[in-house]
Design a protein around this motif. Sequence first.
Motif, mmCIF file in Angstrom:
data_model
loop_
_atom_site.group_PDB
_atom_site.id
_atom_site.type_symbol
_atom_site.label_atom_id
_atom_site.label_comp_id
_atom_site.label_asym_id
_atom_site.label_seq_id
_atom_site.Cartn_x
_atom_site.Cartn_y
_atom_site.Cartn_z
ATOM 1 N N SER A 1 35.627 38.040 23.302
ATOM 2 C CA SER A 1 35.944 38.155 21.873
ATOM 3 C C SER A 1 35.173 37.124 21.062
ATOM 4 O O SER A 1 34.657 37.429 19.980
ATOM 5 N N ALA A 2 35.086 35.897 21.580
ATOM 6 C CA ALA A 2 34.345 34.839 20.882
ATOM 7 C C ALA A 2 32.863 35.191 20.803
ATOM 8 O O ALA A 2 32.218 34.991 19.761
ATOM 9 N N THR A 3 32.321 35.726 21.882
ATOM 10 C CA THR A 3 30.920 36.145 21.884
ATOM 11 C C THR A 3 30.671 37.223 20.832
ATOM 12 O O THR A 3 29.680 37.165 20.097
ATOM 13 N N ALA A 4 31.561 38.190 20.744
ATOM 14 C CA ALA A 4 31.423 39.265 19.749
ATOM 15 C C ALA A 4 31.446 38.693 18.333
ATOM 16 O O ALA A 4 30.662 39.116 17.473
ATOM 17 N N ALA A 5 32.318 37.728 18.078
ATOM 18 C CA ALA A 5 32.387 37.117 16.746
ATOM 19 C C ALA A 5 31.101 36.360 16.429
ATOM 20 O O ALA A 5 30.596 36.423 15.297
ATOM 21 N N LEU A 6 30.553 35.642 17.407
ATOM 22 C CA LEU A 6 29.301 34.903 17.191
ATOM 23 C C LEU A 6 28.145 35.857 16.908
ATOM 24 O O LEU A 6 27.343 35.625 15.999
ATOM 25 N N LYS A 7 28.063 36.934 17.679
ATOM 26 C CA LYS A 7 26.993 37.912 17.461
ATOM 27 C C LYS A 7 27.133 38.577 16.096
ATOM 28 O O LYS A 7 26.143 38.765 15.382
ATOM 29 N N ALA A 8 28.370 38.902 15.700
ATOM 30 C CA ALA A 8 28.597 39.539 14.396
ATOM 31 C C ALA A 8 28.244 38.601 13.248
ATOM 32 O O ALA A 8 27.916 39.061 12.150
ATOM 33 N N SER A 9 28.247 37.298 13.509
ATOM 34 C CA SER A 9 27.925 36.317 12.470
ATOM 35 C C SER A 9 26.468 35.895 12.482
ATOM 36 O O SER A 9 26.081 34.967 11.780
ATOM 37 N N GLY A 10 25.648 36.557 13.310
ATOM 38 C CA GLY A 10 24.214 36.313 13.257
ATOM 39 C C GLY A 10 23.616 35.522 14.394
ATOM 40 O O GLY A 10 22.446 35.137 14.327
ATOM 41 N N ALA A 11 24.375 35.247 15.467
ATOM 42 C CA ALA A 11 23.811 34.505 16.593
ATOM 43 C C ALA A 11 22.709 35.312 17.256
ATOM 44 O O ALA A 11 22.741 36.542 17.262
ATOM 45 N N GLY A 12 21.740 34.602 17.821
ATOM 46 C CA GLY A 12 20.718 35.249 18.638
ATOM 47 C C GLY A 12 21.343 35.597 19.974
ATOM 48 O O GLY A 12 22.223 36.434 20.058
#
Length: 189
Positions: free
Chosen positions: A135-146
């Motif tokens: 879930s944390a990974t999905a939130a980071l990706k949705a916020s623009g993480a590479g």
Amino acid sequence: MSLALKNEQYANELWRYKNTAGPQRQYFRMGLAAVLWRFLALHEGCVAAHCAVPGFGVVTTVPSTSGRDDHPLRTMVADMVGATRDRHRDLLTPAPNATSLGRTASPSRYTSSALWGENVLLIDDTWTTGHHAQSATAALKASGAGSVAVVVLGRHLNTTYGDTATHVEQARLRRFSWDACALRPWSHG
């Protein structure tokens, strides 16, 4: 980084670093911080290579959804571990309904500060189902993480569940070495 078997030492230490007070708390936190530091010194480059990125400019942790104000993992990563201290950023916040999601992966469990393509190393203390880290990974990706890579201190296992005991016995046959890498089939260091 390691198996954390129910009723054995490492699982006990992962519980105590959060749930003890006074000198015991500091003792367990320092021990786990030292393990994380050494692991990252030897293998963070392996994780980056596996993700096909030059490295991780940002390090963050999976925050508590149990209402803990200052999670001890955050303290370790932000203040105690030299390999992560200068790159640490508080990015993730649990959503108000995070606890009601139970053991399901959900992109709405956390929100993340904005990122602009930075590669993020996400650190969690325990992996039972993996739903919090996912879930944390999905939130980071949705916020623009590479790229986002997850490193977990301990994989909780209960040897009485399913065929877990067989897997644990196979793991016990391998001799421990700091140089042994989960991503490269050979020792290095």
